[in-house]
Scaffold this active site. Structure first.
Site, PDB file in Angstrom:
ATOM      1  N   TYR A   8       8.086  49.881  -1.944  1.00 51.40           N
ATOM      2  CA  TYR A   8       8.712  51.054  -1.302  1.00 51.40           C
ATOM      3  C   TYR A   8       7.623  52.033  -0.867  1.00 51.40           C
ATOM      4  O   TYR A   8       7.649  52.552   0.250  1.00 51.40           O
ATOM      5  CB  TYR A   8       9.698  51.707  -2.270  1.00 51.40           C
ATOM      6  CG  TYR A   8      10.620  52.721  -1.611  1.00 51.40           C
ATOM      7  CD1 TYR A   8      11.572  52.338  -0.674  1.00 51.40           C
ATOM      8  CD2 TYR A   8      10.538  54.082  -1.934  1.00 51.40           C
ATOM      9  CE1 TYR A   8      12.418  53.267  -0.073  1.00 51.40           C
ATOM     10  CE2 TYR A   8      11.382  55.013  -1.339  1.00 51.40           C
ATOM     11  CZ  TYR A   8      12.318  54.606  -0.412  1.00 51.40           C
ATOM     12  OH  TYR A   8      13.158  55.534   0.186  1.00 51.40           O
ATOM     13  N   LYS A  33       6.768  53.262   2.938  1.00 52.60           N
ATOM     14  CA  LYS A  33       6.949  54.669   3.314  1.00 52.60           C
ATOM     15  C   LYS A  33       5.618  55.343   3.661  1.00 52.60           C
ATOM     16  O   LYS A  33       5.582  56.212   4.536  1.00 52.60           O
ATOM     17  CB  LYS A  33       7.702  55.419   2.201  1.00 52.60           C
ATOM     18  CG  LYS A  33       9.141  54.924   1.999  1.00 52.60           C
ATOM     19  CD  LYS A  33       9.980  55.012   3.279  1.00 52.60           C
ATOM     20  CE  LYS A  33      11.445  54.667   3.073  1.00 52.60           C
ATOM     21  NZ  LYS A  33      12.232  54.760   4.314  1.00 52.60           N
TER      22      LYS A  33
HETATM   23  N1  LIG Z   1      18.602  58.465  -0.887  1.00 55.29           N
HETATM   24  C1  LIG Z   1      17.386  58.810  -1.222  1.00 55.29           C
HETATM   25  O1  LIG Z   1      17.141  59.312  -2.341  1.00 55.29           O
HETATM   26  C2  LIG Z   1      16.267  58.659  -0.231  1.00 55.29           C
HETATM   27  C3  LIG Z   1      15.079  59.352  -0.486  1.00 55.29           C
HETATM   28  C4  LIG Z   1      14.021  59.226   0.417  1.00 55.29           C
HETATM   29  C5  LIG Z   1      14.164  58.453   1.552  1.00 55.29           C
HETATM   30  N2  LIG Z   1      15.331  57.787   1.774  1.00 55.29           N
HETATM   31  C6  LIG Z   1      15.410  56.968   2.994  1.00 55.29           C
HETATM   32  O2  LIG Z   1      16.518  57.372   3.757  1.00 55.29           O
HETATM   33  C7  LIG Z   1      16.921  56.300   4.604  1.00 55.29           C
HETATM   34  C8  LIG Z   1      18.430  56.142   4.507  1.00 55.29           C
HETATM   35  O3  LIG Z   1      18.754  55.726   3.202  1.00 55.29           O
HETATM   36  P1  LIG Z   1      20.018  56.245   2.406  1.00 55.29           P
HETATM   37  O4  LIG Z   1      19.512  56.881   1.173  1.00 55.29           O
HETATM   38  O5  LIG Z   1      20.939  56.984   3.292  1.00 55.29           O
HETATM   39  O6  LIG Z   1      20.616  54.822   1.933  1.00 55.29           O
HETATM   40  P2  LIG Z   1      21.970  54.077   2.330  1.00 55.29           P
HETATM   41  O7  LIG Z   1      21.894  52.745   1.687  1.00 55.29           O
HETATM   42  O8  LIG Z   1      23.119  54.949   2.012  1.00 55.29           O
HETATM   43  O9  LIG Z   1      21.838  53.916   3.915  1.00 55.29           O
HETATM   44  C9  LIG Z   1      20.967  52.972   4.499  1.00 55.29           C
HETATM   45  C10 LIG Z   1      21.654  52.371   5.706  1.00 55.29           C
HETATM   46  O10 LIG Z   1      20.780  51.382   6.301  1.00 55.29           O
HETATM   47  C11 LIG Z   1      21.583  50.252   6.652  1.00 55.29           C
HETATM   48  N3  LIG Z   1      20.781  49.040   6.725  1.00 55.29           N
HETATM   49  C12 LIG Z   1      20.176  48.380   5.692  1.00 55.29           C
HETATM   50  N4  LIG Z   1      19.578  47.270   6.133  1.00 55.29           N
HETATM   51  C13 LIG Z   1      19.795  47.218   7.477  1.00 55.29           C
HETATM   52  C14 LIG Z   1      19.411  46.303   8.502  1.00 55.29           C
HETATM   53  N5  LIG Z   1      18.676  45.201   8.214  1.00 55.29           N
HETATM   54  N6  LIG Z   1      19.790  46.554   9.760  1.00 55.29           N
HETATM   55  C15 LIG Z   1      20.528  47.661  10.063  1.00 55.29           C
HETATM   56  N7  LIG Z   1      20.929  48.569   9.132  1.00 55.29           N
HETATM   57  C16 LIG Z   1      20.557  48.342   7.859  1.00 55.29           C
HETATM   58  C17 LIG Z   1      22.615  50.162   5.534  1.00 55.29           C
HETATM   59  O11 LIG Z   1      23.732  49.384   5.880  1.00 55.29           O
HETATM   60  C18 LIG Z   1      22.943  51.635   5.324  1.00 55.29           C
HETATM   61  O12 LIG Z   1      23.998  52.052   6.166  1.00 55.29           O
HETATM   62  C19 LIG Z   1      16.151  55.066   4.134  1.00 55.29           C
HETATM   63  O13 LIG Z   1      15.071  54.844   5.011  1.00 55.29           O
HETATM   64  C20 LIG Z   1      15.645  55.492   2.755  1.00 55.29           C
HETATM   65  O14 LIG Z   1      14.462  54.815   2.378  1.00 55.29           O
HETATM   66  C21 LIG Z   1      16.377  57.883   0.916  1.00 55.29           C
END
Ligand SMILES: NC(=O)c1ccc[n+]([C@@H]2O[C@H](COP(=O)([O-])OP(=O)(O)OC[C@H]3O[C@@H](n4cnc5c(N)ncnc54)[C@H](O)[C@@H]3O)[C@@H](O)[C@H]2O)c1
Length: 286
Positions: free
Chosen positions: A156, A160
């Site tokens: 991860y 990132k």
């Molecule tokens: N939630 C956290 O704490 C957090 C913190 C830092 C960064 N992020 C980043 O935020 C972004 C969104 O994540 P989130 O937390 O909303 O998670 P989430 O799982 O709720 O949303 C991620 C979305 O990406 C989609 N996805 C996954 N694989 C895919 C693919 N191969 N093709 C198309 N779509 C795909 C999923 O279906 C989902 O709708 C990510 O990049 C994650 O790394 C999240």
């Protein structure tokens, strides 16, 4: 101040979490939307939300780890709307697992979704934006895990850190040609989303259920860890508002958890003062 009314947002990962709330906020602000996600049933729910709110939208079920799928999504968006003004590279996954345990296919999966999907979209959409007369924005969703390192999830961090680095480097290249594109990178801490359901989005090409790793204690512990940190994160409520305010104020780094800022300073100090990673600094944090 930027006005997003009638502008076109191209957003990946729009079915859940950040992507869903950012798309909904875009709809509230009068944007037209291209919603992309691998999870078609959940994407339909986002599509219904934004169109019920009066927005014009298209939904594109696609696996953005594949360049041809991203290309096709860009083509469909251009056919429908004729322009793209805001690219939000948000789709992503989290895979806990130590360097010597996480299977290579999982490394390939996370790098293809968290890094290469952003590359594919930028390679296609930057030339489109450069030709447009109006200002455009690109927001790559990275993570605080792209600015500081912690134990337990090197894949991860690798993905990132890459997202942060390529966003910064692309910003320089766009400035050099005086481009009409503003770059942004979002680096949130833990937020309550569906991120710990990453396994639900595993594409077939990265799947091998016969690999004993997926029954191992290390794997199960990693899953529990991901669930714990995400479900104990901040509520998602303010995220979309934070994103649009940052776009309006043209902020490059979008940080959502100021409590982690000392860790960023510590890392930089460690680097310039000839330090090394010290796991004891993480006691009580991770
Ligand atoms: N939630 C956290 O704490 C957090 C913190 C830092 C960064 N992020 C980043 O935020 C972004 C969104 O994540 P989130 O937390 O909303 O998670 P989430 O799982 O709720 O949303 C991620 C979305 O990406 C989609 N996805 C996954 N694989 C895919 C693919 N191969 N093709 C198309 N779509 C795909 C999923 O279906 C989902 O709708 C990510 O990049 C994650 O790394 C999240």
């Amino acid at each position: 101040m930027k006005d997003f009314k009638n502008q076109v947002m191209f957003i990946t990962g729009a079915a859940h979490g950040f992507g869903k709330v950012i798309a909904e906020e875009g709809a509230q602000r009068g944007m037209r939307l291209a919603l992309i996600d691998i999870d078609e049933p959940a994407l339909q729910a986002t599509y219904k939300d934004v169109t019920d709110a009066g927005a014009e939208a298209i939904m594109i079920a696609a696996d953005v780890t594949k360049e041809d799928a991203v290309d096709a999504a860009v083509d469909q968006t251009m056919t429908k709307f004729g322009q793209i003004n805001l690219l939000i590279n948000n789709a992503g996954i989290a895979l806990p697992g130590r360097m010597w345990e996480l299977p290579t296919r999982d490394w390939e999966w996370i790098m293809h979704i968290n890094v290469m999907s952003q590359v594919y979209a930028m390679k296609r959409i930057i030339p489109i934006m450069l030709k447009q007369k109006t200002r455009s924005d690109i927001l790559n969703v990275a993570s605080i895990a792209g600015l500081v390192d912690t134990p337990g999830m090197p894949s991860y961090h690798a993905s990132k850190f890459a997202a942060v680095g390529m966003t910064e480097a692309t910003a320089y290249d766009l400035q050099r040609i005086d481009a009409n594109i503003d770059m942004h990178v979002m680096c949130p801490g833990f937020v309550q989303t569906d991120l710990y359901h990453t396994e639900n989005h595993r594409p077939a090409q990265y799947s091998d259920p016969t690999d004993p790793y997926y029954q191992s204690e290390a794997y199960l512990k990693g899953q529990q860890f991901a669930k714990y940190v995400i479900t104990n994160g901040k509520p998602i409520d303010s995220i979309a508002d934070t994103v649009f305010k940052a776009l309006e104020d043209n902020r490059f780094y979008i940080l959502t958890h100021p409590e982690f800022n000392p860790l960023i300073s510590d890392r930089v100090n460690r680097i310039v003062n000839d330090g090394a990673p010290d796991v004891h600094v993480m006691d009580g944090i991770m």
